[in-house]
Design an enzyme around this catalytic site. Structure first.
Site, PDB file in Angstrom:
ATOM      1  N   GLY A  20       0.831  -1.212   0.000  1.00 26.95           N
ATOM      2  CA  GLY A  20       0.000   0.000   0.000  1.00 26.95           C
ATOM      3  C   GLY A  20       0.854   1.246   0.000  1.00 26.95           C
ATOM      4  CB  ALA A  21       4.090   1.928  -1.739  1.00 23.01           C
ATOM      5  N   GLY A  23      -0.180   5.090   0.255  1.00 20.50           N
ATOM      6  CA  GLY A  23      -1.022   5.615   1.334  1.00 20.50           C
ATOM      7  C   GLY A  23      -0.278   6.625   2.199  1.00 20.50           C
ATOM      8  CB  ALA A  26       2.555   3.075   2.910  1.00 20.86           C
ATOM      9  CB  THR A  91       1.609   0.025   5.622  1.00 24.07           C
ATOM     10  OG1 THR A  91       2.798  -0.096   6.396  1.00 24.07           O
ATOM     11  CG2 THR A  91       0.923   1.293   6.057  1.00 24.07           C
ATOM     12  CB  SER A  93      -5.369  -1.969   6.224  1.00 23.05           C
ATOM     13  OG  SER A  93      -6.615  -2.265   6.822  1.00 23.05           O
ATOM     14  CE  LYS A 168      -5.033  -2.108  11.014  1.00 26.99           C
ATOM     15  NZ  LYS A 168      -4.117  -2.168   9.831  1.00 26.99           N
TER      16      LYS A 168
HETATM   17  N1  LIG Z   1      -4.228   6.951   9.628  1.00 29.51           N
HETATM   18  C1  LIG Z   1      -4.415   6.574  10.875  1.00 29.51           C
HETATM   19  O1  LIG Z   1      -4.802   7.379  11.732  1.00 29.51           O
HETATM   20  C2  LIG Z   1      -4.143   5.171  11.275  1.00 29.51           C
HETATM   21  C3  LIG Z   1      -3.856   4.171  10.364  1.00 29.51           C
HETATM   22  N2  LIG Z   1      -3.573   2.910  10.798  1.00 29.51           N
HETATM   23  C4  LIG Z   1      -3.223   1.850   9.853  1.00 29.51           C
HETATM   24  O2  LIG Z   1      -2.168   2.317   9.022  1.00 29.51           O
HETATM   25  C5  LIG Z   1      -2.275   1.756   7.724  1.00 29.51           C
HETATM   26  C6  LIG Z   1      -2.241   2.852   6.692  1.00 29.51           C
HETATM   27  O3  LIG Z   1      -3.211   3.803   6.977  1.00 29.51           O
HETATM   28  P1  LIG Z   1      -3.246   5.198   6.201  1.00 29.51           P
HETATM   29  O4  LIG Z   1      -1.932   5.464   5.614  1.00 29.51           O
HETATM   30  O5  LIG Z   1      -3.847   6.196   7.099  1.00 29.51           O
HETATM   31  O6  LIG Z   1      -4.310   4.868   5.092  1.00 29.51           O
HETATM   32  P2  LIG Z   1      -4.440   5.228   3.545  1.00 29.51           P
HETATM   33  O7  LIG Z   1      -5.886   5.097   3.255  1.00 29.51           O
HETATM   34  O8  LIG Z   1      -3.757   6.490   3.222  1.00 29.51           O
HETATM   35  O9  LIG Z   1      -3.645   4.037   2.887  1.00 29.51           O
HETATM   36  C7  LIG Z   1      -4.135   2.750   2.875  1.00 29.51           C
HETATM   37  C8  LIG Z   1      -3.432   1.996   1.779  1.00 29.51           C
HETATM   38  O10 LIG Z   1      -3.934   0.655   1.737  1.00 29.51           O
HETATM   39  C9  LIG Z   1      -4.195   0.323   0.408  1.00 29.51           C
HETATM   40  N3  LIG Z   1      -5.294  -0.637   0.305  1.00 29.51           N
HETATM   41  C10 LIG Z   1      -6.519  -0.539   0.857  1.00 29.51           C
HETATM   42  N4  LIG Z   1      -7.251  -1.616   0.521  1.00 29.51           N
HETATM   43  C11 LIG Z   1      -6.467  -2.399  -0.269  1.00 29.51           C
HETATM   44  C12 LIG Z   1      -6.645  -3.633  -0.928  1.00 29.51           C
HETATM   45  N5  LIG Z   1      -7.789  -4.297  -0.835  1.00 29.51           N
HETATM   46  N6  LIG Z   1      -5.607  -4.122  -1.649  1.00 29.51           N
HETATM   47  C13 LIG Z   1      -4.433  -3.450  -1.743  1.00 29.51           C
HETATM   48  N7  LIG Z   1      -4.214  -2.278  -1.132  1.00 29.51           N
HETATM   49  C14 LIG Z   1      -5.212  -1.759  -0.407  1.00 29.51           C
HETATM   50  C15 LIG Z   1      -4.576   1.613  -0.282  1.00 29.51           C
HETATM   51  O11 LIG Z   1      -4.302   1.476  -1.647  1.00 29.51           O
HETATM   52  P3  LIG Z   1      -5.029   2.332  -2.780  1.00 29.51           P
HETATM   53  O12 LIG Z   1      -4.225   3.588  -2.846  1.00 29.51           O
HETATM   54  O13 LIG Z   1      -4.940   1.496  -3.969  1.00 29.51           O
HETATM   55  O14 LIG Z   1      -6.434   2.599  -2.299  1.00 29.51           O
HETATM   56  C16 LIG Z   1      -3.658   2.614   0.409  1.00 29.51           C
HETATM   57  O15 LIG Z   1      -2.435   2.693  -0.245  1.00 29.51           O
HETATM   58  C17 LIG Z   1      -3.540   0.918   7.723  1.00 29.51           C
HETATM   59  O16 LIG Z   1      -3.173  -0.427   7.990  1.00 29.51           O
HETATM   60  C18 LIG Z   1      -4.341   1.485   8.905  1.00 29.51           C
HETATM   61  O17 LIG Z   1      -5.200   0.529   9.450  1.00 29.51           O
HETATM   62  C19 LIG Z   1      -3.539   2.588  12.117  1.00 29.51           C
HETATM   63  C20 LIG Z   1      -3.834   3.527  13.056  1.00 29.51           C
HETATM   64  C21 LIG Z   1      -4.171   4.887  12.714  1.00 29.51           C
END
Ligand SMILES: NC(=O)C1=CN([C@@H]2O[C@H](COP(=O)(O)OP(=O)(O)OC[C@H]3O[C@@H](n4cnc5c(N)ncnc54)[C@H](OP(=O)(O)O)[C@@H]3O)[C@@H](O)[C@H]2O)C=CC1
Ligand SMILES: CC(C)(COP(=O)(O)OP(=O)(O)OC[C@H]1O[C@@H](n2cnc3c(N)ncnc32)[C@H](O)[C@@H]1OP(=O)(O)O)[C@@H](O)C(=O)NCCC(=O)NCCSC(=O)/C=C/c1ccc(O)c(O)c1
Length: 338
Positions: A20-21, A23, A26, A91, A93, A168
């Site tokens: 999920g680079a 995001g 990430a 990362t 999700s 989660k």
């Molecule tokens: N932000 C926060 O406050 C918090 C986040 N987290 C955890 O941190 C991690 C990242 O969160 P965050 O950076 O905020 O979220 P983002 O929504 O910015 O990033 C999530 C990433 O996961 C990818 N993704 C989602 N679903 C899928 C799928 N089915 N297959 C492949 N890739 C997928 C997305 O890809 P695409 O770009 O293609 O959609 C995206 O790159 C998650 O695991 C989250 O649970 C934990 C605690 C707090």
């Protein structure tokens, strides 16, 4: 926080995968890894999507970053990306309370990553969990310290429709079980709400949580508490636990807890010209009490956290720089370009 605190050398000559680079979190992990000299294989659902273009602009990306197409349920795609890697940062999700969209990709995607990591014989997997896998238990008093031994109550998550926290929690539990079975060295980082500058072009859920208080869309604040942490610190914690051989288990990565009333007060002090709400939506019940999250395990490894005021300041300035939030000099000019 100082990268020099990381105990074992730099990443030159090492290849790691970040799922999920593109995001929010990430992208910061990729940035810090590239700065440390790692070669990074990032998985994204669509490498050609403009929303991932910022990754190619990172320092070192031209020579040491490749993007790999992989959905969480696409085992072969994940296997191709993880093959040849020394480590994995998992990362990716979904972040939704829709049970169907959340649980299957979060849980089975995590299992896929652990299996692919086992087959590739990686040295360590770092999994981004969430405080949502820790705090959801109505029977735990808010007076007790919440540390890495705490887990959310799955029945409670289900009964209250908190499918994100449910997904989660089950994903992290599955990761631990499968890692043990397959002999994978797993460490998890457990952040609360993550704030700070976005590298990607659009908001994610946690920065949207701040945006709504500046854009005028939230007319009141809810009677609730959350803990907060800076995104750079979260990314750094991932590298710290990856590079420290003795790291093991879960690591809560939380700077401080704020009642929503305290959050809006800080925002109003820092940015007085935005239409920030001053009224709580709940005028009946007493103020929700704080949870006492402990990040002592990370602090014992030398982790220093950015103060929450700075995290909130950086979030707002970043939303302004990206053109998502209008820069206002009077209340009426707050605007969203999303
Ligand atoms: N932000 C926060 O406050 C918090 C986040 N987290 C955890 O941190 C991690 C990242 O969160 P965050 O950076 O905020 O979220 P983002 O929504 O910015 O990033 C999530 C990433 O996961 C990818 N993704 C989602 N679903 C899928 C799928 N089915 N297959 C492949 N890739 C997928 C997305 O890809 P695409 O770009 O293609 O959609 C995206 O790159 C998650 O695991 C989250 O649970 C934990 C605690 C707090
Ligand atoms: C993520 C946030 C904080 C987003 O908040 P935000 O969009 O700003 O909404 P909000 O202001 O909390 O809620 C708005 C209203 O919806 C209600 N609401 C929010 N979530 C729910 C829910 N799951 N069910 C029913 N009502 C809800 C609130 O009660 C508010 O009502 P009102 O008081 O205004 O009448 C919130 O939805 C939440 O806690 N969700 C559960 C966890 C989650 O989905 N996380 C997504 C990624 S962030 C993550 O992983 C960690 C989150 C976390 C959790 C607990 C902590 O203590 C903590 O520090 C951090």
């Amino acid at each position: 926080m100082a990268l020099d605190n990381v105990s074992s050398g730099s990443g030159y000559g090492k290849t790691v995968c970040v799922t999920g680079a593109g995001g929010f979190i990430a992208s910061w992990i990729v940035k810090l890894l590239l700065e440390r000299g790692y070669t990074v294989k990032g998985t994204v659902r669509n490498p050609d999507d403009q929303k991932n273009a910022h990754l190619k602009e990172l320092e070192g990306a031209k020579d040491r970053l490749t993007l790999w197409r992989a959905h969480l349920l696409d085992f072969q795609g994940l296997k191709d990306a993880i093959s040849g890697c020394h480590g994995v940062f998992h990362t990716a999700s979904p972040m939704t309370n829709d049970a169907e969209k959340m649980v299957n990709p979060a849980v089975n995607g995590t299992k896929n990553v652990i299996i692919a990591a086992a087959e590739a014989k990686v040295e360590r997997v770092v999994f981004t969990s969430s405080i949502g896998a820790v705090y959801m238990d109505p029977n735990r008093s808010r007076d007790v310290v919440v540390d890495e031994s705490c887990w959310s109550d799955l029945e409670f998550c289900k009964n209250t429709n908190n499918w994100y926290c449910y997904g989660k929690t089950v994903a992290e539990l599955a990761a631990w079980e499968l890692a043990k079975e397959k002999g994978v060295d797993l460490v998890t980082v457990v952040p609360p709400l993550v704030m700070g500058p976005i590298l990607q072009p659009t908001m994610n859920i946690s920065t949207g949580h701040i945006f709504k208080y500046l854009s005028g869309s939230a007319k009141s604040y809810t009677n609730d508490v959350h803990a907060y942490v800076h995104v750079r610190d979260v990314a750094f914690a991932h590298l710290l636990v990856y590079e420290t051989p003795s790291a093991s288990g879960r690591y809560i990565c939380s700077q401080s807890s704020l009642h929503r009333g305290e959050l809006v007060e800080i925002l109003a002090r820092l940015f007085p010209n935005y239409p920030i709400p001053t009224k709580c939506s709940d005028e009946i019940n007493p103020r929700a009490k704080h949870y006492k999250y402990s990040s002592q395990k990370l602090k014992d490894m030398g982790m220093e956290f950015t103060p929450v005021e700075q995290s909130l300041y950086d979030t707002v300035i970043s939303l302004q720089h990206k053109g998502i939030l209008g820069v206002v000099h009077t209340k009426k000019y707050a605007s969203s370009k999303l």
